[in-house]
Design an enzyme around this catalytic site. Sequence first.
Site, PDB file in Angstrom:
ATOM      1  N   SER A  19      43.952  42.360 -83.637  1.00 29.16           N
ATOM      2  CA  SER A  19      43.776  43.096 -84.891  1.00 29.16           C
ATOM      3  C   SER A  19      45.082  43.288 -85.667  1.00 29.16           C
ATOM      4  CB  SER A  19      43.171  44.465 -84.588  1.00 29.16           C
ATOM      5  OG  SER A  19      43.203  45.258 -85.740  1.00 29.16           O
ATOM      6  N   LYS A  70      30.951  49.906 -82.937  1.00 29.71           N
ATOM      7  CA  LYS A  70      30.758  50.758 -84.110  1.00 29.71           C
ATOM      8  C   LYS A  70      29.437  51.541 -84.057  1.00 29.71           C
ATOM      9  CE  LYS A  70      33.541  48.111 -87.384  1.00 29.71           C
ATOM     10  NZ  LYS A  70      33.587  47.415 -88.671  1.00 29.71           N
ATOM     11  N   ASP A 108      34.694  51.319 -94.185  1.00 29.51           N
ATOM     12  CA  ASP A 108      34.457  49.951 -94.689  1.00 29.51           C
ATOM     13  C   ASP A 108      33.780  50.013 -96.060  1.00 29.51           C
ATOM     14  OD1 ASP A 108      35.571  48.615 -92.563  1.00 29.51           O
ATOM     15  OD2 ASP A 108      33.679  48.304 -91.502  1.00 29.51           O
ATOM     16  N   GLY A 134      24.710  42.113 -90.616  1.00 31.89           N
ATOM     17  CA  GLY A 134      25.287  42.923 -89.534  1.00 31.89           C
ATOM     18  C   GLY A 134      25.936  44.180 -90.093  1.00 31.89           C
TER      19      GLY A 134
HETATM   20  P1  NAP Z   1      27.945  41.424 -86.899  1.00 25.39           P
HETATM   21  O1  NAP Z   1      27.441  42.825 -86.969  1.00 25.39           O
HETATM   22  O2  NAP Z   1      28.012  40.738 -85.601  1.00 25.39           O
HETATM   23  O3  NAP Z   1      27.050  40.541 -87.929  1.00 25.39           O
HETATM   24  C1  NAP Z   1      27.317  39.195 -88.115  1.00 25.39           C
HETATM   25  C2  NAP Z   1      26.365  38.612 -89.173  1.00 25.39           C
HETATM   26  O4  NAP Z   1      26.743  37.272 -89.409  1.00 25.39           O
HETATM   27  C3  NAP Z   1      24.899  38.584 -88.753  1.00 25.39           C
HETATM   28  O5  NAP Z   1      24.113  38.764 -89.900  1.00 25.39           O
HETATM   29  C4  NAP Z   1      24.731  37.161 -88.191  1.00 25.39           C
HETATM   30  O6  NAP Z   1      23.430  36.636 -88.348  1.00 25.39           O
HETATM   31  C5  NAP Z   1      25.654  36.386 -89.104  1.00 25.39           C
HETATM   32  N1  NAP Z   1      26.208  35.214 -88.437  1.00 25.39           N
HETATM   33  C6  NAP Z   1      26.969  35.181 -87.313  1.00 25.39           C
HETATM   34  N2  NAP Z   1      27.355  33.918 -87.032  1.00 25.39           N
HETATM   35  C7  NAP Z   1      26.787  33.139 -87.992  1.00 25.39           C
HETATM   36  C8  NAP Z   1      26.791  31.739 -88.229  1.00 25.39           C
HETATM   37  N3  NAP Z   1      27.447  30.877 -87.417  1.00 25.39           N
HETATM   38  N4  NAP Z   1      26.097  31.277 -89.290  1.00 25.39           N
HETATM   39  C9  NAP Z   1      25.424  32.127 -90.118  1.00 25.39           C
HETATM   40  N5  NAP Z   1      25.385  33.468 -89.938  1.00 25.39           N
HETATM   41  C10 NAP Z   1      26.057  33.957 -88.881  1.00 25.39           C
HETATM   42  O7  NAP Z   1      29.430  41.338 -87.502  1.00 25.39           O
HETATM   43  P2  NAP Z   1      30.057  42.245 -88.660  1.00 25.39           P
HETATM   44  O8  NAP Z   1      30.707  43.434 -88.079  1.00 25.39           O
HETATM   45  O9  NAP Z   1      29.031  42.434 -89.702  1.00 25.39           O
HETATM   46  O10 NAP Z   1      31.259  41.302 -89.165  1.00 25.39           O
HETATM   47  C11 NAP Z   1      31.000  40.122 -89.929  1.00 25.39           C
HETATM   48  C12 NAP Z   1      32.329  39.548 -90.422  1.00 25.39           C
HETATM   49  O11 NAP Z   1      32.961  40.475 -91.303  1.00 25.39           O
HETATM   50  C13 NAP Z   1      33.351  39.287 -89.294  1.00 25.39           C
HETATM   51  O12 NAP Z   1      34.044  38.107 -89.595  1.00 25.39           O
HETATM   52  C14 NAP Z   1      34.294  40.484 -89.380  1.00 25.39           C
HETATM   53  O13 NAP Z   1      35.594  40.193 -88.906  1.00 25.39           O
HETATM   54  C15 NAP Z   1      34.302  40.728 -90.880  1.00 25.39           C
HETATM   55  N6  NAP Z   1      34.643  42.112 -91.249  1.00 25.39           N
HETATM   56  C16 NAP Z   1      35.746  42.274 -92.053  1.00 25.39           C
HETATM   57  C17 NAP Z   1      36.117  43.540 -92.463  1.00 25.39           C
HETATM   58  C18 NAP Z   1      37.308  43.687 -93.364  1.00 25.39           C
HETATM   59  O14 NAP Z   1      37.842  44.797 -93.500  1.00 25.39           O
HETATM   60  N7  NAP Z   1      37.749  42.626 -94.001  1.00 25.39           N
HETATM   61  C19 NAP Z   1      35.383  44.663 -92.040  1.00 25.39           C
HETATM   62  C20 NAP Z   1      34.266  44.461 -91.230  1.00 25.39           C
HETATM   63  C21 NAP Z   1      33.918  43.167 -90.839  1.00 25.39           C
HETATM   64  P3  NAP Z   1      22.239  36.897 -87.279  1.00 25.39           P
HETATM   65  O15 NAP Z   1      21.671  38.246 -87.633  1.00 25.39           O
HETATM   66  O16 NAP Z   1      21.328  35.801 -87.522  1.00 25.39           O
HETATM   67  O17 NAP Z   1      22.877  36.880 -85.913  1.00 25.39           O
END
Ligand code: NAP
Length: 285
Positions: A19, A70, A108, A134
């Site tokens: 991180s 989370k 967020d 997600g």
């Molecule tokens: P999460 O709860 O695990 O959700 C992931 C989402 O992405 C789900 O909807 C999943 O679909 C989809 N997904 C995963 N792999 C995929 C693939 N290969 N092709 C298409 N869809 C896919 O994760 P999250 O916490 O929401 O985080 C998502 C991203 O946002 C991560 O990269 C994380 O690092 C980033 N993020 C960034 C910040 C920031 O401050 N910049 C903050 C939070 C998160 P399914 O439902 O079909 O599994």
Amino acid sequence: MINSNTKIVALIGNPSRHSLSPKIQNYFIESYNINAVYLVFEFPESNLEEAFYGAEKLGFKGLNVTMPYKEDVCKMVKKLDKSSYLTKSVNTVKFLEKSQISVGYNTDVDGFLKSLEDKNFDWNDKVCLVIGAGGAAKSAVYGILKNPVKKLYLYNRTTKKIQEMMNIFKNISGKRTEVVHSLNSLKNEYDKIDLIVNCTPIGMDIKACKSIMPIPDGWNLEGKFIFDMVYNPVETKFIKKGIKDGATIIRGIDMLVNQAIFSFNIWFNVMPDAAGIRKIPLDNI
Ligand code: NAP
């Protein structure tokens, strides 16, 4: 200097060692001359309860929470702010010393909104598309629906989580939200979309994701706002295409810094100026 009065704030998650938050938060701590330190703890889920209550009992000032804890931490804190209550996701905890109460927040949502505000995004009558369902998508969707947007399209590769999301936000959504089952089905509406937000790991620096984009290759992004939550790498394929096509781009790193300033304010009652950290080359943060 660390001494017997140094306050501890920490990130918990698994994985969490990669991180950028310690660099950002310790930079703010130093800049504002606060007697505190920001650490990282990585442990398996079986240790989560002991770690959380241990941090509380040891008098930590607070925590940041990352994947996959989370939602679990949401059930452990005594109070939730509105964003964490609605999104069922806590990324920041404050342990209140006097009342011995733990409060959960989801910065967020604030970080997402501030990142768009920084680019002068005007919400009135806008058409938005959120990809993913997600935790990050819930923050984006809540942030979007708090604003006077005209339409919000939601797309996820599987439908179960997207239905859950529709249920969570049905009271604030009204008739503005529509689920799409394939991005190609937006062919006719595509021109009218103002903001596209990638809330999936597509584009991340991992084998299956790095060389792909969350949208069809043929979409022209000129004039649109392109928001990629992925921050590793800083410039994903999606962001690079946005730049090439002439879109306004918002990188995951912008949101990461912005959610961090809101967490810092929750712990220390100081809203840090993010301008300083933005002068550091992004890859070195
Ligand atoms: P999460 O709860 O695990 O959700 C992931 C989402 O992405 C789900 O909807 C999943 O679909 C989809 N997904 C995963 N792999 C995929 C693939 N290969 N092709 C298409 N869809 C896919 O994760 P999250 O916490 O929401 O985080 C998502 C991203 O946002 C991560 O990269 C994380 O690092 C980033 N993020 C960034 C910040 C920031 O401050 N910049 C903050 C939070 C998160 P399914 O439902 O079909 O599994």
